[in-house]
Design a protein around this motif. Structure first.
Motif, short mmCIF file in Angstrom:
data_model
loop_
_atom_site.label_atom_id
_atom_site.label_comp_id
_atom_site.label_asym_id
_atom_site.label_seq_id
_atom_site.Cartn_x
_atom_site.Cartn_y
_atom_site.Cartn_z
N MET A 87 0.82 -1.50 -0.44
CA MET A 87 -0.21 -0.03 -0.24
C MET A 87 0.76 1.06 0.20
O MET A 87 0.26 2.18 -0.22
CB MET A 87 -0.89 -0.15 0.75
N LYS A 88 1.97 0.85 0.21
CA LYS A 88 3.05 2.47 0.76
C LYS A 88 2.83 3.21 -0.49
O LYS A 88 3.16 2.41 -1.43
CB LYS A 88 3.94 1.95 1.35
N ASP A 89 3.01 4.35 -0.60
CA ASP A 89 2.52 5.24 -1.54
C ASP A 89 1.84 4.63 -3.19
O ASP A 89 2.10 5.13 -4.02
CB ASP A 89 4.23 5.71 -2.94
N SER A 90 0.82 4.40 -2.77
CA SER A 90 -0.02 3.95 -4.07
C SER A 90 -1.13 4.96 -4.26
O SER A 90 -1.44 5.55 -3.54
CB SER A 90 -1.21 2.55 -3.27
N SER A 91 -1.22 5.29 -5.49
CA SER A 91 -2.14 6.49 -6.03
C SER A 91 -3.29 5.95 -6.24
O SER A 91 -4.54 6.81 -6.13
CB SER A 91 -1.18 6.99 -7.84
N GLY A 92 -4.20 4.72 -6.40
CA GLY A 92 -5.23 4.20 -6.53
C GLY A 92 -4.75 2.45 -6.54
O GLY A 92 -4.22 1.83 -6.62
N VAL A 93 -6.55 2.07 -6.51
CA VAL A 93 -6.74 0.89 -5.96
C VAL A 93 -7.67 0.48 -6.65
O VAL A 93 -9.21 1.08 -6.95
CB VAL A 93 -6.97 0.74 -4.43
N VAL A 94 -7.38 -0.88 -7.24
CA VAL A 94 -8.92 -1.26 -8.52
C VAL A 94 -9.36 -2.60 -7.75
O VAL A 94 -8.36 -3.64 -7.31
CB VAL A 94 -8.07 -1.63 -10.01
N ILE A 95 -10.57 -2.76 -7.52
CA ILE A 95 -10.30 -4.10 -6.23
C ILE A 95 -11.36 -5.39 -7.33
O ILE A 95 -12.10 -4.86 -8.19
CB ILE A 95 -11.50 -3.74 -5.03
N ILE A 96 -10.93 -5.68 -7.82
CA ILE A 96 -11.34 -7.16 -9.08
C ILE A 96 -12.03 -8.53 -8.49
O ILE A 96 -11.62 -9.16 -7.28
CB ILE A 96 -9.65 -7.77 -9.91
N PHE A 97 -13.05 -8.30 -9.04
CA PHE A 97 -13.91 -9.55 -8.57
C PHE A 97 -15.02 -10.15 -9.62
O PHE A 97 -15.61 -9.91 -10.57
CB PHE A 97 -14.99 -9.43 -6.89
N ASN A 98 -15.05 -12.17 -9.32
CA ASN A 98 -15.50 -12.73 -9.86
C ASN A 98 -16.86 -12.42 -9.96
O ASN A 98 -17.81 -13.16 -8.60
CB ASN A 98 -15.17 -14.63 -10.45
N PRO A 99 -18.20 -11.89 -10.38
CA PRO A 99 -19.23 -11.81 -9.94
C PRO A 99 -20.36 -12.70 -10.01
O PRO A 99 -21.48 -13.06 -9.67
CB PRO A 99 -19.56 -10.87 -10.81
N ASP A 100 -19.77 -14.39 -10.84
CA ASP A 100 -20.53 -15.49 -10.42
C ASP A 100 -20.24 -16.11 -9.00
O ASP A 100 -20.95 -17.24 -8.89
CB ASP A 100 -19.71 -15.72 -11.76
N VAL A 101 -18.93 -15.51 -8.86
CA VAL A 101 -19.31 -16.40 -7.30
C VAL A 101 -19.07 -15.67 -6.17
O VAL A 101 -18.48 -14.16 -5.74
CB VAL A 101 -17.21 -16.37 -7.27
N PRO A 102 -20.34 -16.09 -5.73
CA PRO A 102 -21.21 -15.14 -4.09
C PRO A 102 -20.31 -14.86 -3.19
O PRO A 102 -20.58 -14.16 -2.39
CB PRO A 102 -22.45 -16.56 -3.77
N SER A 103 -19.28 -15.29 -2.88
CA SER A 103 -18.51 -15.57 -1.43
C SER A 103 -17.90 -13.98 -2.15
O SER A 103 -17.27 -13.31 -1.44
CB SER A 103 -17.29 -16.94 -1.40
N HIS A 104 -17.23 -13.80 -4.15
CA HIS A 104 -16.43 -12.77 -3.80
C HIS A 104 -17.25 -11.06 -3.12
O HIS A 104 -16.53 -10.64 -2.80
CB HIS A 104 -16.21 -12.46 -5.26
N LEU A 105 -18.79 -11.28 -3.66
CA LEU A 105 -19.49 -10.43 -3.11
C LEU A 105 -18.67 -9.81 -1.51
O LEU A 105 -18.30 -8.63 -1.76
CB LEU A 105 -20.81 -10.40 -2.89
N LYS A 106 -19.04 -10.75 -0.93
CA LYS A 106 -18.40 -10.63 0.83
C LYS A 106 -17.12 -10.18 0.99
O LYS A 106 -17.10 -9.48 1.61
CB LYS A 106 -18.77 -11.76 1.44
N GLU A 107 -15.81 -11.13 -0.30
CA GLU A 107 -14.91 -10.54 0.13
C GLU A 107 -14.48 -9.67 0.00
O GLU A 107 -13.17 -9.33 0.47
CB GLU A 107 -14.61 -11.91 0.17
N ILE A 108 -14.79 -9.13 -1.05
CA ILE A 108 -14.26 -6.96 -1.39
C ILE A 108 -15.10 -6.28 -0.29
O ILE A 108 -14.41 -5.66 -0.56
CB ILE A 108 -14.93 -6.93 -2.64
N GLU A 109 -15.74 -6.81 0.95
CA GLU A 109 -15.80 -5.94 1.50
C GLU A 109 -14.61 -5.90 2.12
O GLU A 109 -13.53 -4.61 3.06
CB GLU A 109 -17.25 -6.03 2.72
N THR A 110 -13.61 -6.78 2.92
CA THR A 110 -13.16 -7.36 3.67
C THR A 110 -11.39 -6.14 2.56
O THR A 110 -11.01 -5.28 3.46
CB THR A 110 -12.25 -8.40 3.77
#
Length: 194
Positions: A87-110
């Motif tokens: 994370m040090k000195d990062s300019s941006g963050v892209v969260i990528i997830f597979n919407p076909d996997v139900p657990s990903h929708l919860k995991e992206i909150e973490t």
């Protein structure tokens, strides 16, 4: 070097994060021009891969060329001890997830709380990508996202059917990040002058 002196060149460090097997590496390879090949056998990223390329993002102005460091981060929590260094000195963050996997929708909150909320990034420095794997056939409907995630820009990606749409959306996002960096630099320079 896109006709710019190194003084005009911004360096953007963009983190690609999210659950395992969500398509981070495939997207990173595609967007950095590392490969045009879509598909292939799954091999989990160990720790992080850093891809470097030059870009002139959309909406960043004529002279706003930038060097991009795309940090393709492992989705495995066993690398959590490395996250502060990533994370040090990062300019941006892209969260990528597979919407076909139900657990990903919860995991992206973490992922959001660990990488975005903890750094106090602005919404325009963040992007959600619902990455549809080849042959998934899922509709690009509204996703049941938590309220803090639904405020972030969201794009659907499908590298088989609409690769250039994905590329254009990423360049727009990169333009927003560069504009934020430019505004921050100007504020810092003005505070030194005054």
């Amino acid at each position: 070097m896109l006709g710019c002196s190194s003084v005009d060149m911004f360096k953007a460090k963009i983190l690609f994060i999210g659950p395992s097997e969500s398509g981070k590496t495939a997207l990173a390879n595609f967007l950095s021009g590392t490969t045009e090949n879509v598909g292939g056998e799954y091999r989990p990223t160990q720790g992080v891969r850093i891809l470097e390329f030059e870009s002139q993002p959309e909406g960043s102005g004529e002279s706003m060329a930038c060097e991009v460091e795309l940090w393709d981060c492992s989705g495995e929590f066993k690398f959590e001890s490395c996250w502060p260094a990533l994370m040090k000195d990062s300019s941006g963050v892209v969260i990528i997830f597979n919407p076909d996997v139900p657990s990903h929708l919860k995991e992206i909150e973490t992922w959001h709380s660990m990488f975005i909320a903890s750094q106090s990034l602005q919404e325009n420095q963040c992007l959600l990508i619902a990455h549809h794997k080849p042959g998934s056939g899922v509709e690009e409907g509204r996703l049941p996202l938590a309220s803090h995630l639904s405020r972030l820009p969201l794009i659907h990606s499908n590298l088989e059917e609409e690769p250039e749409d994905v590329r254009r959306a990423f360049w727009r996002y990169l333009g927003n990040v560069i504009n934020t960096m430019s505004e921050s630099r100007e504020r810092e320079e003005m505070s030194i002058i005054t």
